[in-house]
Scaffold this motif. Sequence first.
Motif, PDB file in Angstrom:
ATOM      1  N   VAL A 142     -65.610   5.013 -24.311  1.00  0.00           N
ATOM      2  CA  VAL A 142     -64.629   5.897 -24.955  1.00  0.00           C
ATOM      3  C   VAL A 142     -65.261   7.253 -25.233  1.00  0.00           C
ATOM      4  CG1 VAL A 142     -63.287   6.271 -27.072  1.00  0.00           C
ATOM      5  CG2 VAL A 142     -63.256   4.033 -25.949  1.00  0.00           C
ATOM      6  N   PHE A 143     -66.489   7.242 -25.756  1.00  0.00           N
ATOM      7  CA  PHE A 143     -67.154   8.513 -26.045  1.00  0.00           C
ATOM      8  C   PHE A 143     -67.502   9.257 -24.760  1.00  0.00           C
ATOM      9  CE2 PHE A 143     -70.510  11.452 -27.030  1.00  0.00           C
ATOM     10  CZ  PHE A 143     -70.134  11.963 -28.259  1.00  0.00           C
ATOM     11  N   ILE A 144     -67.951   8.541 -23.740  1.00  0.00           N
ATOM     12  CA  ILE A 144     -68.279   9.181 -22.464  1.00  0.00           C
ATOM     13  C   ILE A 144     -67.034   9.815 -21.860  1.00  0.00           C
ATOM     14  CG2 ILE A 144     -69.032   8.753 -20.102  1.00  0.00           C
ATOM     15  CD1 ILE A 144     -71.297   8.781 -22.153  1.00  0.00           C
ATOM     16  N   THR A 145     -65.877   9.199 -22.051  1.00  0.00           N
ATOM     17  CA  THR A 145     -64.619   9.796 -21.588  1.00  0.00           C
ATOM     18  C   THR A 145     -64.370  11.110 -22.310  1.00  0.00           C
ATOM     19  OG1 THR A 145     -63.667   7.620 -21.100  1.00  0.00           O
ATOM     20  CG2 THR A 145     -62.124   9.446 -21.425  1.00  0.00           C
ATOM     21  N   ALA A 146     -64.580  11.122 -23.633  1.00  0.00           N
ATOM     22  CA  ALA A 146     -64.434  12.368 -24.391  1.00  0.00           C
ATOM     23  C   ALA A 146     -65.427  13.406 -23.908  1.00  0.00           C
ATOM     24  CB  ALA A 146     -64.628  12.096 -25.883  1.00  0.00           C
TER      25      ALA A 146
END
Length: 247
Positions: free
Chosen positions: A70-74
Amino acid sequence: MPKSSSFNPAQIGNRGIWFAVVILTTWLLLLSFLLTYHSPGTTASGIGLSWKDPFVYVFVLLQMHLYTGVFITAHDAIHGVVAPNNKRLNDAIGTLATTFFAFNSYKKLSAGHHRHHQHAATEHDPDYHRGNPNIVLWFIDFARSYVSIWQIVAMAVTYNVLKLWLPMENLIVFWMVPAFLSTFQLFYFGTYLPHRGEHENPPHNARSQALNHTWAFISCYFFGYHEEHHTQPYLPWWKLAEAREGK
């Protein structure tokens, strides 16, 4: 230095969007299941968690990995490579991802991350240890750069509302704990290991882990290939392995 790539962000098309949809949807569906998960027979009502249940640990690790995704997507949205042909959609996905990740601010993360790229491993880098080479102190300093009082308030309010309907232990074990573990995972593999110590390759001041795509994906969605990310920040996470092979 890694081999230069002829890859153009425009070539991503809708692939970045689909990667984002899969990660965010999987995280949300698994979290929804885990918030009501129970180990049969642990209480009179059959509701609750048992630390003798091996699936508890498996689910925590899996949810931690998805939180990291999720953070890597952000992060990819910050670099404009989730939806490179539609900035509004790109930023909307980035905002949704940062909100899922413990109510982080997309705008604040974006500003800080761009400063990190401009001043990697220097006193002007918000991710750097700034005099705290000890890993614990560095992590605390790193977290303080991004965590806000409003984020903490939002987490507290959400927790107190959700616990009216959901088991408190599930909220702690499957919502809060994986978020914290993921934060440390991102720090350790994406900041501490690549940027610690002395560097001989300014202005990027980053190093990459040994070539091992399986471990690179499990540890931090290929962001252990960190020099490649700094030299080619227009590459989405799923292109970093290819860039590392060309080093």
